[in-house]
Scaffold this motif. Sequence first.
Motif, PDB file in Angstrom:
ATOM      1  N   PRO A 115     -25.637  -2.806 -19.031  1.00  0.00           N
ATOM      2  CA  PRO A 115     -25.993  -1.726 -20.348  1.00  0.00           C
ATOM      3  C   PRO A 115     -27.185  -0.809 -19.952  1.00  0.00           C
ATOM      4  N   SER A 166     -29.483   3.003 -21.385  1.00  0.00           N
ATOM      5  CA  SER A 166     -29.653   3.913 -22.551  1.00  0.00           C
ATOM      6  C   SER A 166     -29.043   5.253 -21.946  1.00  0.00           C
ATOM      7  N   THR A 200     -28.266   9.158 -23.718  1.00  0.00           N
ATOM      8  CA  THR A 200     -28.489  10.226 -24.515  1.00  0.00           C
ATOM      9  C   THR A 200     -27.433  11.275 -24.410  1.00  0.00           C
ATOM     10  N   ALA A 205     -20.987   3.387 -26.748  1.00  0.00           N
ATOM     11  CA  ALA A 205     -21.311   2.075 -27.376  1.00  0.00           C
ATOM     12  C   ALA A 205     -20.357   1.035 -27.188  1.00  0.00           C
ATOM     13  N   HIS A 232     -23.481   0.078 -24.287  1.00  0.00           N
ATOM     14  CA  HIS A 232     -24.862   0.803 -24.103  1.00  0.00           C
ATOM     15  C   HIS A 232     -25.647   1.317 -25.364  1.00  0.00           C
ATOM     16  N   SER A 233     -26.826   1.485 -25.079  1.00  0.00           N
ATOM     17  CA  SER A 233     -27.690   2.068 -26.240  1.00  0.00           C
ATOM     18  C   SER A 233     -27.359   3.667 -26.122  1.00  0.00           C
ATOM     19  N   THR A 259     -27.976   7.471 -28.183  1.00  0.00           N
ATOM     20  CA  THR A 259     -28.552   8.471 -29.110  1.00  0.00           C
ATOM     21  C   THR A 259     -27.758   9.714 -28.827  1.00  0.00           C
ATOM     22  N   GLY A 270     -23.089   1.511 -33.482  1.00  0.00           N
ATOM     23  CA  GLY A 270     -24.472   1.379 -33.147  1.00  0.00           C
ATOM     24  C   GLY A 270     -25.245   2.634 -32.662  1.00  0.00           C
ATOM     25  N   VAL A 271     -24.280   3.810 -32.710  1.00  0.00           N
ATOM     26  CA  VAL A 271     -24.855   4.954 -32.275  1.00  0.00           C
ATOM     27  C   VAL A 271     -26.008   5.594 -33.208  1.00  0.00           C
ATOM     28  N   SER A 272     -27.126   6.018 -32.519  1.00  0.00           N
ATOM     29  CA  SER A 272     -28.031   6.850 -33.395  1.00  0.00           C
ATOM     30  C   SER A 272     -27.556   8.460 -33.451  1.00  0.00           C
TER      31      SER A 272
END
Length: 428
Positions: A4, A6, A8, A24, A28-29, A31, A234-236
Motif C-alpha cells: 500500500p 499513498s 494523489t 483504492a 492504496h490511500s 486523494t 475510501g477515496v477522498s
Amino acid sequence: MAEPRSWTVIGAGPAGLLSARRLAAAGHSVTVLEAEGHVGGRVSRVRVDGLDMDAGAESFATRGGYVERLVEELGLTDRLVAPTGGPAWIVGPDRAYPMPAAGWLGIPTRSLAPDVIRALGLGGALRAAVEPWLPRELVAPDAMLGEVARRRLGDRAVERLMAPVARGIFSRPVDELRVDAAAGGLAAEITERGLIRAAGHRRANAPAGSAVLGLDGGVATLTDALAADARAKGVSIVTGAAVSSLMRVDQGWRLWTEAGRYDADAVVVASSRPAAAALVPQVERAPDKQVALVTLSLDAPELDSHPRGSGVLAIDGVTRAKALTHATAKWRWVAREAPRRHLVRLSYSLETAEDLAPFALADASRLLGVPLKDSQVRDLVQVVWHDASPTRAGDREPVPGIHLVGAAAGFSGLAAIVDDDQRSTLGA
C-alpha cells in the motif's frame, strides 16, 4: 498485491475517478484534487433554462462495449438510452444532405447507395466505389487519415463526408488526424483490407444498434456514480483544489494548492494535456486549442418536425460552428424534461476563448435550415474546454512516480478512456 502506498490523483474527470477507484480497490490511500467546484471534468452538468444538461460529452461510443460494462458495474443499465430523431445531416455551402446510413467515420461502406450518390453525386460515388479494387498499400499509424482517404476514395468523398465528421468528432481537420488516433489499429486494417473494407469491418463488429448511447438524465450521471463508488472505496475527493505546482520530495511528491500542500508516494495526472505539461515539464506539450459548446433553449415550434434529424455537421466555412446537436430531437429524456421548447447545442473550435453568443443563433438558423429570431431565445449558456482531441500517446510515466491517464496520456472519448482503465495494471 503491491505494498500500500499513498497516491494523489490530479483531476476528477472520468479518467481520474477510474484511476482513483482502481487504486483504492487495490488497497492504496487515494486523494483526488479537482480544480473545479464539482467532479466530472468534461462529463459534468450545466444548467440551461432550468434543465440540467451535459456540459461536455452527451453520448459515448459503443465500440468494444467498454462503457456499457462499466455502466452495468455501477448499476446504471436501466438508464441506458439510444438516440432518436433520424440521421445527422451535413450542410455545405450550397446544399444539405443526410449522412449516408451505411458508413463509418464518414467512409461510405456502400458507395453506390442512393444516399451516397445524393451526397457525392454519381461521379464522386463511382470514384469511391473503385477503392476495394485498388492495390493495397502499407499505411503507417502516423499517416494522416485525409491523405490516405484522398488517394483511395477521391477528394469529393473526403470533403463532403469524412472532413465534416472528423471536424465534428475530433475537432481536427481530417488532413491533420493521424489514422490510429482516429481509431486504434486502423492503419493495420487498411493495410490488410483497404479503406472501405476496413471501415465495413469496424461497422460490422460494432454492437448491434446505435453506434452511440447515452444515459437518461445525461452522461454526467456516470461520473456521479463513479465519484460515489470511489468515495465508498475510501477515496477522498477535494474540489476547488487546483494544483499549482508539483515537486519531488525525498522518495515522494509534494503538490501545492491554494488550500495547502499534499504529499504522496505517487501521482496520477488526469488533467488536460496543457495542464499536465505545465506541471510536468517532461510531458510533450500540445497546442492549447479550445472547444466551446453553446446551448440554446428556443421557443421554436417550427423545429417540431426535426428538419435536420438529430443534428448537423458543417463543412468548413459554412458557419463558425462545426456541428449542432438538436438535443430534444436526439434524446427522449431531454424532450420529456423540456416540453414545448427546443434545446440545441453548437460546437466551436477556438484558438482562444471568446464570447460566441453573437454568432450562435445565426449559426443555428443556417445549420437547421430554419430562420430563428432573437425573441425565440429563452436561454443561452456557453462552456469552454481545453481541446481533448486524440493524440499519439507518449510515455505514460514521464518521470518515475508520475502516471498519465485520460487526456493527459493522449486519449479522447469515454470509450477509449474506459478501455484504457480496464487494461490498466496501475497500483497492482
